[in-house]
Structure formats: C-alpha cells, structure tokens
Design a protein around this motif. Structure first.
Motif, short mmCIF file in Angstrom:
data_model
loop_
_atom_site.label_atom_id
_atom_site.label_comp_id
_atom_site.label_asym_id
_atom_site.label_seq_id
_atom_site.Cartn_x
_atom_site.Cartn_y
_atom_site.Cartn_z
N GLN A 83 -3.14 -0.83 1.76
CA GLN A 83 -4.39 -1.71 1.41
C GLN A 83 -4.41 -1.66 -0.17
N HIS A 84 -5.20 -0.84 -0.60
CA HIS A 84 -5.69 -0.70 -1.97
C HIS A 84 -4.28 -0.19 -2.98
N GLN A 85 -4.03 0.74 -2.59
CA GLN A 85 -2.88 1.59 -3.48
C GLN A 85 -1.72 2.17 -2.68
N GLY A 101 5.82 3.80 -1.26
CA GLY A 101 5.10 4.93 -2.15
C GLY A 101 3.74 4.96 -1.88
N LEU A 102 3.36 6.12 -1.52
CA LEU A 102 1.82 6.27 -1.20
C LEU A 102 1.57 7.77 -1.84
N SER A 103 0.22 8.09 -1.91
CA SER A 103 -0.14 9.37 -2.52
C SER A 103 -1.02 10.34 -1.52
N PHE A 104 -0.57 11.20 -1.19
CA PHE A 104 -1.32 12.34 0.01
C PHE A 104 -1.67 13.53 -0.83
N ASP A 152 -4.59 8.34 -1.29
CA ASP A 152 -5.59 8.80 -1.97
C ASP A 152 -5.46 7.87 -3.34
N ASP A 153 -6.82 8.07 -4.15
CA ASP A 153 -7.06 7.06 -5.21
C ASP A 153 -6.22 7.84 -6.32
N ILE A 154 -5.39 7.15 -7.05
CA ILE A 154 -4.40 7.72 -7.99
C ILE A 154 -4.67 7.20 -9.32
N ASP A 155 -4.64 7.90 -10.29
CA ASP A 155 -4.51 7.74 -11.67
C ASP A 155 -3.34 6.86 -12.22
N PRO A 156 -3.28 5.50 -12.40
CA PRO A 156 -2.17 4.65 -12.72
C PRO A 156 -1.39 5.44 -14.04
N ALA A 157 -2.37 6.05 -14.94
CA ALA A 157 -1.78 6.50 -16.04
C ALA A 157 -0.68 7.54 -15.77
N HIS A 159 0.96 7.50 -12.83
CA HIS A 159 1.90 6.72 -11.95
C HIS A 159 2.16 5.44 -12.55
N PRO A 160 3.04 5.16 -13.51
CA PRO A 160 3.19 3.65 -14.02
C PRO A 160 3.72 2.99 -13.04
N GLU A 161 4.25 3.26 -11.91
CA GLU A 161 4.97 2.27 -11.08
C GLU A 161 3.88 1.95 -10.08
N VAL A 162 2.81 2.60 -9.96
CA VAL A 162 1.70 2.18 -8.99
C VAL A 162 1.20 0.93 -9.03
N ARG A 163 1.03 0.07 -7.98
CA ARG A 163 0.59 -1.16 -8.09
C ARG A 163 -0.81 -1.05 -7.26
N ILE A 164 -1.78 -1.32 -8.04
CA ILE A 164 -3.24 -1.03 -7.35
C ILE A 164 -3.58 -2.30 -6.92
#
Length: 190
Positions: A83-85, A101-104, A152-157, A159-164
């Motif tokens: 959904q969001h991240q 890719g997801l953050s757990f 999880d809510d992750i800090d894009p700083a 994880h620069p590859e993260v698309r929020i």
C-alpha cells in the motif's frame, strides 16, 4: 412427463459428466493473469488512487525467499499488504516470480515469491478478490488474517531506493483490520 424427464433450472441435468477439457485450470490461469497484470502495472506506474493489494502466499515452500524470522513467525502462509511503503516491486515472467522490498521490524527485506506459491490476491479498494483453487480448498473463504503483515514506516533517508506511496490527503491512515473477502464476491441478481 415425470420429474425424472426434466432438467434442473440451470438447463443441465443434475449429474454433469466429468469434463475432458481442463476448464478449471484455464480459469485459474486467467485469474492469475489478472493478478500479474495488476502487479506489472503497479511496478511500472505505482499504485493509483486508493488501490492497494493483499498478497497471500505459502511460506513453507523452499522456493519462497523471505527472512528466516518471518518464515519462523509464519511457517505456512503469510499475507503482505502493498500500500504505502514498498520498493522494487517486479514481476519476472521468465522465472515466474514476484519480488518486492518491504520493511519488517525496521529491517528492509526483499521477498521473492513464486507466482505458484500465491494463494490469494485482493484489491480491497474495489472489493476485488481472487483465490487460486489449486492452492486452497474450494469451499474456503478468503479472509485477511489479523496478522497480515504491513510494512513498517521507514525513513527514506536511510533507504533511498524506497518508493513511498502516500494516500490521498482526505484518507486517514487506519489500523489494520480483518477483512472478509467473501463480501467482495459478486452475487448473481435475485
């Protein structure tokens, strides 16, 4: 005419012969193709509007690649929410796998899921749900389990590859809830 001479209301005799054509397999292939096209679209364009996906897959298959701690926590089946991240959503049709890719627990992970390991796909925004009967009992209802894993809510700083993917401004972020997808099925008119 006796009752024995009548067909059922559906126009067929009540005992149908066994099909010599694999209709069930063809229908399942078509359902899987719908899911794959949706994933390809979102991988290329991102999630439009309030669309989001639930993917349920078998974790007990050796070709599913997930962190060991998730496999221990979900030894048979797991539902993830896209959904969001999330990041790097991809479909490899040659290998017949989906990766995302997801953050757990604050740790970013890439999950690799064979298409054949997926047992259910849903887009609750439009009340659309697909289940794959080769992986499930025919009479099972699809339900999003209470322990569906949201990233999880992750800090894009970090994880620069993260698309929020941000929800529209008028949509509040809600806590995860159990959703019965049986309500999403289209019912014939009465």
């Amino acid at each position: 005419m006796s009752d024995d001479d009548h067909n059922g209301q559906d126009g067929f005799e009540h005992e149908l012969p066994e099909s010599l054509l694999p209709y069930d397999d063809w229908v399942e292939d078509a359902y899987r193709e719908v899911m794959l096209r949706a994933i390809e679209h979102v991988a290329a364009e991102g999630l439009p509007g309030a669309h989001h996906f639930y993917l349920t897959f078998r974790t007990n298959r050796p070709d599913v690649i997930i962190p060991a701690r998730l496999r221990a926590q979900y030894p048979e089946e797991m539902t993830i929410v896209l959904q969001h991240q999330f990041w790097d959503l991809a479909l490899d049709r040659d290998k017949n796998i989906i990766s995302v890719g997801l953050s757990f627990g604050g740790v970013g992970s890439i999950l690799v899921i064979p298409v054949s390991a997926i047992t259910a796909f849903a887009d609750p925004h439009i009340r659309m749900a697909l289940r794959f009967v080769s992986s499930m009992q025919d009479d099972e209802d699809i339900e999003i389990p209470e322990d569906a894993v949201e990233p999880d809510d992750i800090d894009p700083a970090h994880h620069p590859e993260v698309r929020i993917e941000e929800p529209p401004a008028d949509e509040e972020k809600k806590e995860a809830e159990v959703v019965s997808l049986a309500a999403f099925r289209k019912r014939p008119p009465t």
